[in-house]
Motif scaffolding. Structure first.
Motif, PDB file in Angstrom:
ATOM      1  N   VAL A 135      28.585-155.349  65.518  1.00 50.55           N
ATOM      2  CA  VAL A 135      28.925-153.968  66.104  1.00 50.55           C
ATOM      3  C   VAL A 135      27.726-153.175  66.034  1.00 50.55           C
ATOM      4  N   ASP A 136      27.056-152.863  67.324  1.00 48.19           N
ATOM      5  CA  ASP A 136      25.598-152.053  67.104  1.00 48.19           C
ATOM      6  C   ASP A 136      26.129-150.734  67.689  1.00 48.19           C
ATOM      7  N   GLN A 137      27.389-150.411  68.320  1.00 44.26           N
ATOM      8  CA  GLN A 137      27.511-149.061  68.852  1.00 44.26           C
ATOM      9  C   GLN A 137      29.033-148.861  68.865  1.00 44.26           C
ATOM     10  N   VAL A 138      29.573-147.799  68.701  1.00 46.95           N
ATOM     11  CA  VAL A 138      30.843-147.351  68.756  1.00 46.95           C
ATOM     12  C   VAL A 138      31.582-147.900  70.288  1.00 46.95           C
ATOM     13  N   ILE A 139      32.543-148.683  69.881  1.00 45.00           N
ATOM     14  CA  ILE A 139      33.422-149.223  71.150  1.00 45.00           C
ATOM     15  C   ILE A 139      35.100-148.626  70.864  1.00 45.00           C
ATOM     16  N   SER A 140      35.826-147.877  71.976  1.00 46.11           N
ATOM     17  CA  SER A 140      36.701-147.373  71.611  1.00 46.11           C
ATOM     18  C   SER A 140      37.792-147.746  72.743  1.00 46.11           C
ATOM     19  N   MET A 153      33.044-149.146  64.813  1.00 44.80           N
ATOM     20  CA  MET A 153      31.635-148.707  64.490  1.00 44.80           C
ATOM     21  C   MET A 153      30.985-149.472  63.814  1.00 44.80           C
ATOM     22  N   PRO A 154      29.475-149.465  63.710  1.00 41.34           N
ATOM     23  CA  PRO A 154      28.721-150.295  62.982  1.00 41.34           C
ATOM     24  C   PRO A 154      28.956-150.311  61.413  1.00 41.34           C
ATOM     25  N   GLU A 308      28.592-160.545  76.175  1.00 42.94           N
ATOM     26  CA  GLU A 308      27.218-160.799  75.525  1.00 42.94           C
ATOM     27  C   GLU A 308      26.887-162.211  75.121  1.00 42.94           C
ATOM     28  N   LYS A 315      20.342-160.541  68.587  1.00 45.63           N
ATOM     29  CA  LYS A 315      20.653-159.411  67.900  1.00 45.63           C
ATOM     30  C   LYS A 315      19.495-158.976  66.854  1.00 45.63           C
ATOM     31  N   ASP A 317      16.893-155.847  64.995  1.00 39.84           N
ATOM     32  CA  ASP A 317      16.722-154.353  64.743  1.00 39.84           C
ATOM     33  C   ASP A 317      15.116-154.173  65.066  1.00 39.84           C
ATOM     34  N   ASN A 449      16.986-153.587  78.143  1.00 33.72           N
ATOM     35  CA  ASN A 449      18.398-152.924  77.840  1.00 33.72           C
ATOM     36  C   ASN A 449      19.713-153.731  77.734  1.00 33.72           C
TER      37      ASN A 449
END
Length: 466
Positions: A135-140, A153-154, A308, A315, A317, A449
């Motif tokens: 996970v690299d961003q908040v998913i809700s 969240m990460p 994905e 993935k 950084d 992106n």
């Protein structure tokens, strides 16, 4: 941060348990069996013709009333979550779960007996690496009707927090957390399922919880209890006497923890999210979780992961120190400005390379290529991809600075996204076959992106330059 890839796990030998299904009341035998790599969690109905199988997949969820129920081609598995939670909690990836009825045994209403059986069977590592969604961003996911919400969240590993608020005097706000799956066995596995008295009466009136007795569910008394209700409960559970304890639960059980309800909700979250089918590296926070919101969140996660995988986005950084910077690249590749089109290499194995180019407004080709609305030429995207692939190809020789790579063939080129000033191009090239006689065939991808921008199959020849 670089993460070490874990191996997949299964069990060493088969093991069986027997009991009754909570809602069906049917006697059932359940057998855990080892399964090959990349099998996942699979249920098998031994009592039906052809012994049909149902994968533990969120797409098969058909009902979430009083449990997470699966159905595939008319074949059902009821109340799957406690068994799946035990498998996840013991870090098992692949297992076959055979049943001679539609519902696993309820046992004591927790995952404790499943965990004990699986430990007795032995958890063993397999050769294949575990697939994991980082996970690299908040998913809700938010359910407006109930106010329930789940986010992820990460985080450096799989963590879960469950927060519950039933708004009743007998059971108010509680929370429970695990920061590592190793805590599941001792902190969560023995947390038992529970019900409020008003729910229990409704279930009894509708002929449900036929396998229930007062040893596999905590009952919170949230209403005045009259003689008629007591009579109904005594009959249903074949007890001469039933009373209410001072802490507001029926007198059949003693709580394992003051927050046992929240711990059991966490157990349910772990079991329901197993239906995603891919391990999560991230922190899950579930506010007022329930099987409906859990599985809707699982559906959303499964959709994101599927997209994905389809895009095959690597993935990386971008802030980490690269394996090779532009000076290291120029030691190997002969290209120079303005035709050096790769800035960094982040990883390079025997079969795959990942590189990057920052696309700036100062690129010379933007001067004449749609100057009013600059777009990076597709042929230069392919060239940049090929230069990245050249690093992979030249890795096969001991003195790469003395070799060149030349295009021989380009196939199946597709352009899917525009590349404009300010974009960061990520390249991934994978060998399609071992390099033989200096011939290198690669599948190439370029991403912008988080989306696939360009793909192509490239063939190059490695030639000595001196």
């Amino acid at each position: 941060m670089a993460y070490k890839q874990a191996k997949q796990h299964t069990i060493d030998r088969e093991i069986s348990l027997e009991g009754v299904g909570l809602h069906t009341g049917q006697k059932v035998k359940m057998t855990f069996k080892p399964a090959p790599e990349n099998t996942g969690y699979v249920f098998k109905r031994m009592d039906l013709e052809g012994e049909p199988q149902i994968e533990a997949d969120v797409s098969y969820v058909v009902n979430t009333q009083r449990g997470t129920n699966l159905e595939k081609n008319g074949v059902k598995i009821q109340t799957s979550e406690h068994v799946l939670a035990a498998c996840v909690g013991l870090d098992i990836d692949n297992i076959l779960i055979e049943l001679d009825a539609s519902e696993p045994p309820i046992m004591d209403g927790s995952s404790k007996f499943f965990v004990e059986a699986l430990e007795k069977a032995g958890v063993v590592a397999q050769e294949a690496e575990r697939e994991e969604f980082v996970v690299d961003q908040v998913i809700s996911y938010h359910d407006e009707k109930s106010g329930s919400e789940i986010i992820v969240m990460p985080a450096d590993e799989y963590q879960v927090t469950a927060m519950v608020d039933f708004g009743t005097q007998v059971l108010g706000t509680q929370n429970a957390s695990i920061s590592h799956l190793s805590e599941f066995k001792d902190e969560i596995a023995n947390a038992r399922t529970f019900s409020f008295l008003h729910e229990l009466e409704a279930l009894l009136d509708h002929g449900l919880i036929k396998g229930g007795d007062l040893n596999n569910a905590i009952v919170y008394v949230d209403k005045e209890i009259n003689e008629e209700t007591l009579k109904k409960l005594r009959k249903a559970f074949e007890r001469d006497n039933i009373a209410v304890k001072q802490n507001g639960i029926l007198d059949n059980l003693t709580l394992h923890y003051p927050n046992e309800a929240a711990r059991h909700k966490l157990l349910d979250v772990v079991g329901d999210l197993a239906l995603i089918g891919t391990r999560i590296r991230g922190k899950v926070i579930a506010n007022k979780p329930g099987h409906y919101v859990n599985t809707e969140f699982a559906k959303k996660m499964a959709k994101i992961i599927k997209a994905e995988k389809r895009n095959n986005v690597p993935k990386i950084d971008l802030d980490q120190k690269p394996m090779m910077d532009v000076n290291d690249i120029m030691d190997i590749l002969p290209h120079r400005s303005p035709f050096l089109l790769v800035d960094k290499i982040y990883s390079c194995t025997d079969s795959c390379v990942i590189g990057m180019k920052n696309v700036t407004m100062n690129e010379p080709f933007f001067v004449g290529h749609f100057p009013g609305k600059p777009v990076m030429p597709g042929v230069l995207q392919v060239e940049a991809m090929a230069q990245t692939g050249g690093i992979l190809a030249l890795k096969s020789v001991p003195d790469p600075e003395n070799y060149l790579t030349y295009f021989m063939k380009i196939d199946n080129v597709r352009f899917k996204q525009q590349v404009v000033p300010g974009d960061t191009l990520i390249f991934k090239l994978e060998l399609l076959a071992p390099i033989r006689r200096g011939i290198c065939q690669m599948q190439g991808y370029a991403y912008v992106n988080g989306k696939l921008a360009t793909e192509a199959v490239l063939m190059a020849q490695i030639v000595k330059s001196k």
